[in-house]
Design an enzyme around this catalytic site. Structure first.
Site, PDB file in Angstrom:
ATOM      1  CB  ILE A  64      -0.972   0.025   1.206  1.00  9.92           C
ATOM      2  CG1 ILE A  64      -1.693  -1.315   1.357  1.00  9.92           C
ATOM      3  CG2 ILE A  64      -1.986   1.164   1.048  1.00  9.92           C
ATOM      4  CD1 ILE A  64      -2.535  -1.441   2.622  1.00  9.92           C
ATOM      5  N   PRO A  65       1.566   1.511  -1.133  1.00  7.27           N
ATOM      6  CG  PRO A  65       2.235   1.730  -3.365  1.00  7.27           C
ATOM      7  CD  PRO A  65       1.599   0.774  -2.397  1.00  7.27           C
ATOM      8  CG  HIS A  66       0.695   5.427   2.392  1.00  5.45           C
ATOM      9  ND1 HIS A  66       1.069   4.125   2.643  1.00  5.45           N
ATOM     10  CD2 HIS A  66       1.057   6.138   3.475  1.00  5.45           C
ATOM     11  CE1 HIS A  66       1.623   4.058   3.850  1.00  5.45           C
ATOM     12  NE2 HIS A  66       1.628   5.273   4.368  1.00  5.45           N
ATOM     13  N   GLY A  67       1.217   8.441  -0.028  1.00  7.19           N
ATOM     14  CA  GLY A  67       1.901   9.701   0.174  1.00  7.19           C
ATOM     15  C   GLY A  67       0.929  10.851   0.131  1.00  7.19           C
TER      16      GLY A  67
END
Length: 154
Positions: A64-67
């Site tokens: 779950i890459p997030h930014g």
């Protein structure tokens, strides 16, 4: 907060060429940038910055890459299933093939966390993850996600 509140159904992809983690993050930046009207590099920079704090490999083959992206007005998410699993440096060491990208405005603190929780609720079920892996089309992936969310809401 529910997944259907922020998941961009039109950008969900099946059998995305995998390569490696760097290439995957570039691909996610391209998909989201095109949909949101942002430079892909701004998106990639945001998720790479978060990855420096520790891998967003959730475990069980899910990441779950997030930014947070300056100028973004609402929470945005998409999901891709990779053509082949990649080494993502996940917490359990498993290769990743299911990826949820989550982007939020810089001031979305609590909402960002609620969105992360909504995604993690859906993918913590081994049955749902198996069905996502077995889905053969974008529509099938979306149907699995919505069915899982409905089960969680019940």
């Amino acid at each position: 907060m529910r997944l259907c509140d922020f998941l961009d159904f039109d950008s969900v992809r099946v059998s995305v060429p995998s390569g490696n983690k760097r290439q995957l993050l570039q691909t996610l930046g391209q998909i989201a940038g095109q949909r949101l009207g942002f430079e892909p590099s701004a998106i990639v920079d945001s998720i790479v910055e978060r990855e420096r704090l520790g891998s967003t490999g959730f475990g069980g083959g899910v990441a779950i890459p997030h930014g947070k992206v300056e100028g973004l007005q609402t929470i945005y998410a998409t999901m891709v299933r990779l053509a082949e699993p990649i080494d993502y440096k996940a917490i359990d060491g498993a290769k990743v093939d299911l990826v949820f990208l989550l982007l939020s405005p810089p001031d979305a603190g609590a909402h960002h966390l609620k969105a992360l929780a909504a995604v993690s609720r859906v993918v913590r079920s081994a049955d749902t993850v198996d069905k996502l892996r077995g889905a053969r089309s974008r529509d099938a992936l979306i149907a699995v996600l919505m069915a899982a969310e409905e089960r969680d809401a019940a």
